[in-house]
Motif scaffolding. Structure first.
Motif, short mmCIF file in Angstrom:
data_model
loop_
_atom_site.label_atom_id
_atom_site.label_comp_id
_atom_site.label_asym_id
_atom_site.label_seq_id
_atom_site.Cartn_x
_atom_site.Cartn_y
_atom_site.Cartn_z
N TYR A 1 9.06 53.79 34.01
CA TYR A 1 9.07 54.92 34.95
C TYR A 1 9.37 56.22 34.22
N GLU A 2 10.38 56.17 33.33
CA GLU A 2 10.77 57.37 32.59
C GLU A 2 9.64 57.86 31.70
N PHE B 1 15.14 44.97 34.29
CA PHE B 1 15.45 46.24 34.96
C PHE B 1 15.32 47.41 33.99
N HIS B 2 15.84 47.24 32.78
CA HIS B 2 15.76 48.31 31.79
C HIS B 2 14.31 48.63 31.44
N LYS C 1 11.57 48.15 33.28
CA LYS C 1 10.92 48.83 34.40
C LYS C 1 11.38 50.28 34.51
N SER C 2 12.67 50.52 34.30
CA SER C 2 13.20 51.88 34.39
C SER C 2 12.62 52.76 33.30
N LYS C 3 12.49 52.21 32.09
CA LYS C 3 11.96 53.01 30.98
C LYS C 3 10.45 53.24 31.12
N SER D 1 13.97 46.92 24.73
CA SER D 1 13.39 47.42 25.98
C SER D 1 12.63 48.73 25.74
#
Length: 310
Positions: A291-292, A284-285, A287-289, A210
């Motif tokens: 964003y980060e 989910f991971h 998409k979150s990364k 991811s």
């Protein structure tokens, strides 16, 4: 830089039945899977085990099967593990067969490969994976897929989707695919792929994956040769599908429902449920990364669908 640290010569072989194929096996701490893999490859002309400094018995197992052992030290960038092996190893044969340590050749596939490498009209072969997950063969949920893992030396290699990589993104190709010049074929018999040694290790590996996928989204593809396309190859369709799901609000949930319900993953019992669930968590991971990464770069965080696709 990556380098060959040691090559262990195999025992001399006198059999005339050896396949004229150079096998490259990618490995890291694979003492549980590697014996089954190497046993299935005994009739191959030569076998290289490209080890990433394993801390278990992987090197000793490779030696015991007469494989040529190479220690690979990744220092970031491109090429990564398998492409580096293709470019740098003194391969003896004109055909290259890429195998993961958790995969195994069947006698039926071996015979089919024997016929394929004698055909002067083809330069590469797609081979499907028969995936075993938590002890069960998965037949649904998109678990099966094709890999172009057998090809003529000098006629194929991995696409490079991201040049700026580091060790947090795994030391071998993740969702880069082999691209072959010329005619390809599909073999009928699959490789057996035992995907999970333990769920803890599965989670650790996919954390690295991811990291890579998020960086591809944010940085853009450097030289990807397989653009997302609904009407392309299976790899291109899967890439197109993932790009569409990543752009949806609630993408992990939609991805799970697509694989578990519409993809009939529920027919594979509890292993099917866990597999589809982990695939959704992976979305989910990613998409979150994404964003980060954008936040760290000082960009206005945006959905993946808001960036131009390549």
């Amino acid at each position: 830089m990556q380098r060959v640290e040691e090559i262990v010569k195999p025992h001399s072989v006198t059999s005339t039945e050896k396949l004229p194929v150079s096998v490259i096996v990618a490995a890291r701490n694979e003492e549980k899977n590697l014996p089954h893999c190497l046993e299935s490859l005994r009739d191959m002309g030569e076998v290289y085990v490209i080890d990433s400094e394993s801390t278990d018995a992987t090197p000793e197992i490779a030696r015991s099967f007469g494989a040529k052992l190479v220690q690979f030290r990744y220092r970031g960038g491109w090429p990564k593990k398998r492409q580096w092996a293709i470019d740098n190893l003194p391969l003896e044969y004109d055909w290259i067969f890429l195998v993961d340590a958790d995969e195994a050749l069947t006698p039926e596939l071996e015979e089919e490969i024997r016929q394929a490498v004698s055909d002067p009209n083809i330069n590469g072969c797609y081979i499907s994976l028969r995936m075993y997950f938590l002890g069960r063969l998965l037949r649904h949920g998109g678990a099966g897929f094709w890999k172009l893992s057998l090809f003529r030396r000098g006629k194929g290699g991995f696409e490079c989707r991201l040049k700026d990589q580091d060790s947090s993104m795994a030391d071998m190709e993740i969702h880069e695919h082999v691209v072959v010049e010329g005619t390809t074929a599909r073999l009928k018999h699959p490789l057996a792929h035992r995907n999970v040694e333990s769920l803890s290790r599965y989670i650790r590996k996919h954390d690295e994956y991811s990291n890579w996928e998020a960086k591809v989204w944010v940085e853009g593809e450097a030289n990807g040769q397989l653009a997302p396309s609904f009407f392309g190859t299976q790899a291109q369709r899967r890439r197109w599908l993932k790009s569409k799901f990543l752009g949806l609000p609630g993408a992990p949930l939609w991805f799970f429902l697509f694989k578990y319900l519409f993809g009939l993953g529920f027919l594979d019992g509890v292993p099917g449920l866990i597999y589809c669930g982990f695939q959704a968590v992976q979305v989910f991971h990613v998409k979150s990364k994404i964003y980060e990464l954008r936040r760290v770069k000082g960009e206005e965080p945006a959905l993946p669908s808001q960036r131009n696709q390549r």
